[in-house]
Enzyme design. Sequence first.
Site, PDB file in Angstrom:
ATOM      1  N   THR A 167       0.824  -1.197   0.000  1.00  0.00           N
ATOM      2  CA  THR A 167       0.000   0.000   0.000  1.00  0.00           C
ATOM      3  C   THR A 167       0.863   1.254   0.000  1.00  0.00           C
ATOM      4  O   THR A 167       1.988   1.225   0.501  1.00  0.00           O
ATOM      5  CB  THR A 167      -0.832  -0.086   1.301  1.00  0.00           C
ATOM      6  OG1 THR A 167      -1.722  -1.174   1.178  1.00  0.00           O
ATOM      7  CG2 THR A 167      -1.591   1.168   1.604  1.00  0.00           C
ATOM      8  N   ARG A 195     -13.834  -7.606  -0.722  1.00  0.00           N
ATOM      9  CA  ARG A 195     -13.169  -7.377   0.568  1.00  0.00           C
ATOM     10  C   ARG A 195     -12.655  -5.931   0.633  1.00  0.00           C
ATOM     11  O   ARG A 195     -12.041  -5.420  -0.290  1.00  0.00           O
ATOM     12  CB  ARG A 195     -11.994  -8.345   0.706  1.00  0.00           C
ATOM     13  CG  ARG A 195     -11.163  -8.165   1.984  1.00  0.00           C
ATOM     14  CD  ARG A 195      -9.897  -7.370   1.734  1.00  0.00           C
ATOM     15  NE  ARG A 195      -9.002  -7.367   2.894  1.00  0.00           N
ATOM     16  CZ  ARG A 195      -7.953  -6.568   3.016  1.00  0.00           C
ATOM     17  NH1 ARG A 195      -7.657  -5.721   2.052  1.00  0.00           N
ATOM     18  NH2 ARG A 195      -7.196  -6.606   4.082  1.00  0.00           N
ATOM     19  N   VAL A 196     -12.934  -5.269   1.737  1.00  0.00           N
ATOM     20  CA  VAL A 196     -12.374  -3.937   1.970  1.00  0.00           C
ATOM     21  C   VAL A 196     -11.532  -4.022   3.226  1.00  0.00           C
ATOM     22  O   VAL A 196     -11.997  -4.511   4.254  1.00  0.00           O
ATOM     23  CB  VAL A 196     -13.488  -2.879   2.141  1.00  0.00           C
ATOM     24  CG1 VAL A 196     -12.880  -1.511   2.446  1.00  0.00           C
ATOM     25  CG2 VAL A 196     -14.343  -2.799   0.875  1.00  0.00           C
ATOM     26  N   GLY A 197     -10.291  -3.558   3.131  1.00  0.00           N
ATOM     27  CA  GLY A 197      -9.403  -3.583   4.293  1.00  0.00           C
ATOM     28  C   GLY A 197      -9.458  -2.276   5.061  1.00  0.00           C
ATOM     29  O   GLY A 197     -10.418  -1.502   4.962  1.00  0.00           O
ATOM     30  N   THR A 218      -0.182   0.853   6.977  1.00  0.00           N
ATOM     31  CA  THR A 218      -0.026  -0.268   6.046  1.00  0.00           C
ATOM     32  C   THR A 218       0.167  -1.548   6.846  1.00  0.00           C
ATOM     33  O   THR A 218       0.646  -1.501   7.978  1.00  0.00           O
ATOM     34  CB  THR A 218       1.160  -0.031   5.085  1.00  0.00           C
ATOM     35  OG1 THR A 218       1.427  -1.243   4.371  1.00  0.00           O
ATOM     36  CG2 THR A 218       2.426   0.389   5.823  1.00  0.00           C
ATOM     37  N   GLY A 219      -0.205  -2.676   6.251  1.00  0.00           N
ATOM     38  CA  GLY A 219      -0.082  -3.959   6.949  1.00  0.00           C
ATOM     39  C   GLY A 219      -1.381  -4.736   6.853  1.00  0.00           C
ATOM     40  O   GLY A 219      -2.213  -4.447   5.982  1.00  0.00           O
ATOM     41  N   GLY A 221      -4.816  -5.501   7.009  1.00  0.00           N
ATOM     42  CA  GLY A 221      -5.976  -4.644   7.185  1.00  0.00           C
ATOM     43  C   GLY A 221      -6.937  -5.121   8.254  1.00  0.00           C
ATOM     44  O   GLY A 221      -7.457  -4.326   9.039  1.00  0.00           O
TER      45      GLY A 221
HETATM   46  N1  ASP Z   1      -3.533  -2.559   4.626  1.00  0.00           N
HETATM   47  C1  ASP Z   1      -3.749  -3.038   3.289  1.00  0.00           C
HETATM   48  C2  ASP Z   1      -4.979  -3.907   3.282  1.00  0.00           C
HETATM   49  O1  ASP Z   1      -5.147  -4.713   4.171  1.00  0.00           O
HETATM   50  C3  ASP Z   1      -2.585  -3.802   2.732  1.00  0.00           C
HETATM   51  C4  ASP Z   1      -1.237  -3.109   2.833  1.00  0.00           C
HETATM   52  O2  ASP Z   1      -1.037  -2.241   3.648  1.00  0.00           O
HETATM   53  O3  ASP Z   1      -0.337  -3.449   2.046  1.00  0.00           O
HETATM   54  O4  ASP Z   1      -5.741  -3.819   2.354  1.00  0.00           O
END
Ligand code: ASP
Length: 311
Positions: A167, A195-197, A218-219, A221
């Site tokens: 992200t 899916r929504v993170g 980020t990480g 979700g």
């Molecule tokens: N946080 C994002 C998600 O879960 C993924 C990411 O940060 O790379 O959609």
Amino acid sequence: MKPALIVHGGAWDIPDEAVEACKSGCNAALAAGWSILSCGGSALDAIEAAIIVLEDNPVFDAGYGAHLNFDGRVECDAIVMNGATLRAGAAATLQRIKNPIQLARKILEHCPHMMLVAEGAERFAKAQGIQLCKLEDLVSEAEWAAWQKCKEDTHAAEHHRGHEQGTVGAVAIDANGSLFAATSTGGTCCKLPGRVGDSPLIGCGCYADAEAGGVSCTGYGEAIMKVVLAKTAVDLLRQRAICVDSPVASSGDTSTADLAAREAVHLFAKRTHATGGLILLDRAGNPGFAFNTPRMAYGYVAPDGAFITSV
Ligand code: ASP
């Protein structure tokens, strides 16, 4: 006020061979945003310009080259938030928008709602003059190849290694003191369609409050949502801001931003046992970042105007 800018390109186990590309991608995003901020331009313009550069770069999981969902399609989410008004513009499950941050901005500025998804979001985009692209325009060769492997083998986790970039996000303050934060993503590899993170959710993947600071996360979700990570980090900045204002704590602590970032990621890890990271600017423009993943791609503009990038 002195402008400030920080960007990230995801916190994951970024492979060695992608490190240089991630660094130069962050550098190019800083250059795009800083060319606006350093000439007195707005934080909103700067953040949009920086995110577009990251979305267009297939090394990151946003816009072109984003991870593919279970059906082999790009499905993007994005948000931008105004720290003065606490208003956000967010969009999710976009399949035909080349630069999701542009739509998020249109929603921020021209929509009575703060979040639109799927077909309705794309209809609003068209009404705002954003052209819809073809589904295949957003699919990079590398992501298509990774998805093919996943498909052959029930989407096994090992196929996801080697393309673990993430992200993108940015936080900016301009000379007038306006603060904006933004996040844009293709989400997680092989996610279920729909899916929504955390990324486009206010308080989860992004938050901005001019009284405290702005954050982009980020990480994982699903874990970030549990602790409302971006708002948690802003609350920590606010507590520190109150401390710093009080006579007892006016000892010139310069690492308030970093402390808040580290504390937020610590709370996140402790309560969810998941991995991720975040970038932030406190209300004075001091940058902070933290992550508990092997790597995070990020960059910020130092007080002397130098671009600092790292992975
Ligand atoms: N946080 C994002 C998600 O879960 C993924 C990411 O940060 O790379 O959609």
